[in-house]
Write a protein that holds these residues in place. Sequence first.
Motif, PDB file in Angstrom:
ATOM      1  N   ILE A  32     177.537  -1.694  26.971  1.00 54.67           N
ATOM      2  CA  ILE A  32     178.134  -0.393  26.671  1.00 54.67           C
ATOM      3  C   ILE A  32     179.076   0.031  27.795  1.00 54.67           C
ATOM      4  O   ILE A  32     180.178   0.540  27.538  1.00 54.67           O
ATOM      5  CB  ILE A  32     177.043   0.665  26.420  1.00 54.67           C
ATOM      6  N   ALA A  33     178.668  -0.179  29.049  1.00 52.15           N
ATOM      7  CA  ALA A  33     179.513   0.195  30.193  1.00 52.15           C
ATOM      8  C   ALA A  33     180.848  -0.538  30.153  1.00 52.15           C
ATOM      9  O   ALA A  33     181.905   0.048  30.423  1.00 52.15           O
ATOM     10  CB  ALA A  33     178.786  -0.095  31.505  1.00 52.15           C
ATOM     11  N   GLU A  34     180.800  -1.819  29.815  1.00 51.21           N
ATOM     12  CA  GLU A  34     182.032  -2.604  29.736  1.00 51.21           C
ATOM     13  C   GLU A  34     182.953  -2.044  28.647  1.00 51.21           C
ATOM     14  O   GLU A  34     184.168  -1.958  28.825  1.00 51.21           O
ATOM     15  CB  GLU A  34     181.699  -4.067  29.450  1.00 51.21           C
ATOM     16  N   ARG A  35     182.368  -1.641  27.515  1.00 58.36           N
ATOM     17  CA  ARG A  35     183.164  -1.062  26.436  1.00 58.36           C
ATOM     18  C   ARG A  35     183.745   0.299  26.848  1.00 58.36           C
ATOM     19  O   ARG A  35     184.899   0.611  26.550  1.00 58.36           O
ATOM     20  CB  ARG A  35     182.318  -0.919  25.170  1.00 58.36           C
ATOM     21  N   LEU A  36     182.948   1.103  27.551  1.00 51.52           N
ATOM     22  CA  LEU A  36     183.439   2.411  28.008  1.00 51.52           C
ATOM     23  C   LEU A  36     184.614   2.244  28.967  1.00 51.52           C
ATOM     24  O   LEU A  36     185.583   3.014  28.924  1.00 51.52           O
ATOM     25  CB  LEU A  36     182.320   3.196  28.690  1.00 51.52           C
ATOM     26  N   ILE A  44     182.036   6.892  34.477  1.00 52.93           N
ATOM     27  CA  ILE A  44     180.838   6.461  33.751  1.00 52.93           C
ATOM     28  C   ILE A  44     179.623   6.896  34.567  1.00 52.93           C
ATOM     29  O   ILE A  44     179.413   6.410  35.687  1.00 52.93           O
ATOM     30  CB  ILE A  44     180.798   4.930  33.556  1.00 52.93           C
ATOM     31  N   GLU A  45     178.854   7.833  34.021  1.00 48.64           N
ATOM     32  CA  GLU A  45     177.603   8.196  34.695  1.00 48.64           C
ATOM     33  C   GLU A  45     176.566   7.167  34.273  1.00 48.64           C
ATOM     34  O   GLU A  45     176.070   7.176  33.144  1.00 48.64           O
ATOM     35  CB  GLU A  45     177.158   9.608  34.329  1.00 48.64           C
ATOM     36  N   ALA A  46     176.254   6.262  35.198  1.00 49.52           N
ATOM     37  CA  ALA A  46     175.475   5.065  34.861  1.00 49.52           C
ATOM     38  C   ALA A  46     173.975   5.295  34.820  1.00 49.52           C
ATOM     39  O   ALA A  46     173.241   4.497  34.252  1.00 49.52           O
ATOM     40  CB  ALA A  46     175.798   3.954  35.854  1.00 49.52           C
ATOM     41  N   GLY A  47     173.505   6.384  35.427  1.00 49.54           N
ATOM     42  CA  GLY A  47     172.075   6.642  35.402  1.00 49.54           C
ATOM     43  C   GLY A  47     171.628   7.571  36.513  1.00 49.54           C
ATOM     44  O   GLY A  47     172.436   8.170  37.228  1.00 49.54           O
ATOM     45  N   PHE A  48     170.317   7.660  36.664  1.00 51.01           N
ATOM     46  CA  PHE A  48     169.641   8.515  37.643  1.00 51.01           C
ATOM     47  C   PHE A  48     168.820   7.557  38.511  1.00 51.01           C
ATOM     48  O   PHE A  48     167.650   7.309  38.240  1.00 51.01           O
ATOM     49  CB  PHE A  48     168.758   9.492  36.863  1.00 51.01           C
ATOM     50  N   PRO A  49     169.424   6.979  39.544  1.00 52.36           N
ATOM     51  CA  PRO A  49     168.838   5.832  40.247  1.00 52.36           C
ATOM     52  C   PRO A  49     167.400   5.996  40.741  1.00 52.36           C
ATOM     53  O   PRO A  49     166.621   5.051  40.689  1.00 52.36           O
ATOM     54  CB  PRO A  49     169.797   5.617  41.419  1.00 52.36           C
ATOM     55  N   ILE A  50     167.026   7.192  41.200  1.00 48.75           N
ATOM     56  CA  ILE A  50     165.677   7.339  41.756  1.00 48.75           C
ATOM     57  C   ILE A  50     164.617   7.480  40.673  1.00 48.75           C
ATOM     58  O   ILE A  50     163.424   7.368  40.951  1.00 48.75           O
ATOM     59  CB  ILE A  50     165.595   8.538  42.731  1.00 48.75           C
ATOM     60  N   VAL A  66     181.990  -2.681  36.514  1.00 51.13           N
ATOM     61  CA  VAL A  66     183.098  -1.792  36.144  1.00 51.13           C
ATOM     62  C   VAL A  66     184.228  -1.877  37.166  1.00 51.13           C
ATOM     63  O   VAL A  66     184.004  -1.748  38.370  1.00 51.13           O
ATOM     64  CB  VAL A  66     182.600  -0.340  36.002  1.00 51.13           C
ATOM     65  N   LYS A  67     185.445  -2.080  36.678  1.00 54.85           N
ATOM     66  CA  LYS A  67     186.603  -2.263  37.560  1.00 54.85           C
ATOM     67  C   LYS A  67     187.578  -1.090  37.554  1.00 54.85           C
ATOM     68  O   LYS A  67     188.341  -0.909  38.498  1.00 54.85           O
ATOM     69  CB  LYS A  67     187.370  -3.538  37.164  1.00 54.85           C
TER      70      LYS A  67
END
Length: 390
Positions: A32-36, A44-50, A66-67
């Motif tokens: 999904i990230a690659e498509r976004l 791209i807010e990829a997540g909540f790491p903790i 992501v580039k």
Amino acid sequence: MSDNKVQIFDTTLRDGEQVPGCKLDTNQKLIIAERLDLLGVDVIEAGFPISSPGDFISVEEISKLVKNATVCGLTRAVKKDIEVAAQALRHAVKPRIHTGIGTSDSHILHKFKSNREEILKRAYDAVAYAKTFVEDVEFYAEDAGRTDNEYLARVCEAAIKAGATVLNIPDTTGYCLPEEYGAKIKYLKENVKGIERAILSCHCHNDLGLATANSIAGVINGARQIECTINGIGERAGNTSLEEVVMILRQHPTLGLDTSINSRLLYDTSRMVSEKMGMPVQPNKAIVGSNAFAHSSGIHQDGVIKNRETYEIMDPEEVGVTESAIVLTARSGRAALAYRSKKVGYELTKLQLDDVYDVFLTFADKKKEIIDNDIHEIMKVVKIEAPVEA
């Protein structure tokens, strides 16, 4: 950034994934990230790491992949959260830490059992600490929609002084009316010292069905980032829908605002997210629903067949849909029947169409929709020969 550019901050992989039953594994998130990134989102807010080891790994891997887009990780106004996010984002070409705290009296009193001055200090400290790890720091004032404007402006000023580059003004509960939310953005734009050094961002929830309207009101009044998700997925009633805000701005050029989104990828991206998350798209969903460019009313069908613009404000190809659909039902007229018959090879005269239409109505009364095989059956009844295949 030009003043007419509205950044698209996509939080499908963070806020969108918080929907019960929509958990994605790391590989699905990467797809999904690659498509976004290909779609052209700015952040791209990829997540909540903790929040979990899995979320940390996902943010880390997305950062490597992501580039083009900025990759963002969410934190609370807690040092450990910020440290973990910085670690997860260390491979990102353009990293952003998104930190913040609740600012409404309800949150201050009931959630933090604190006071306004203490929250002001915690906001400043969180941004200042995040700034030691990355240059790009976004601050969120949770429940800003129900926060007193004067106090909210003070919090925003503190965040800017600490180094915030983006100020997120969430209508966390989806309570605001568009004019109210727009006025809030306008107030901040006009009253926050140093506001020229930061971008105001809209993050609106859809509890009352106003997320898209509020976000548009926000950018009309000076915000230059919209936080949204594919298909509007998200907690409770969901978030602002990416495809809706993108196409609203594009269909209203007089606003002088646009995004960098490749709109022709919207439909396929919608279907991808729906499939990966197991969340069906409602048929009447704006822009990407299966009925968004489908017509079953005879009056509408006749108009669209004569000129698409009579009932469609967008060319379906602009959002990646091949063509409008003429759906045959008991409400369809002769024009639609002739159109669909021609599609499957029958060139009907006016007299033939009259005969076919009478039989068609008998079929249509028994079915929700007449499909191509039914058309062939109708033609057999009226003794019109099947088309010769090339």
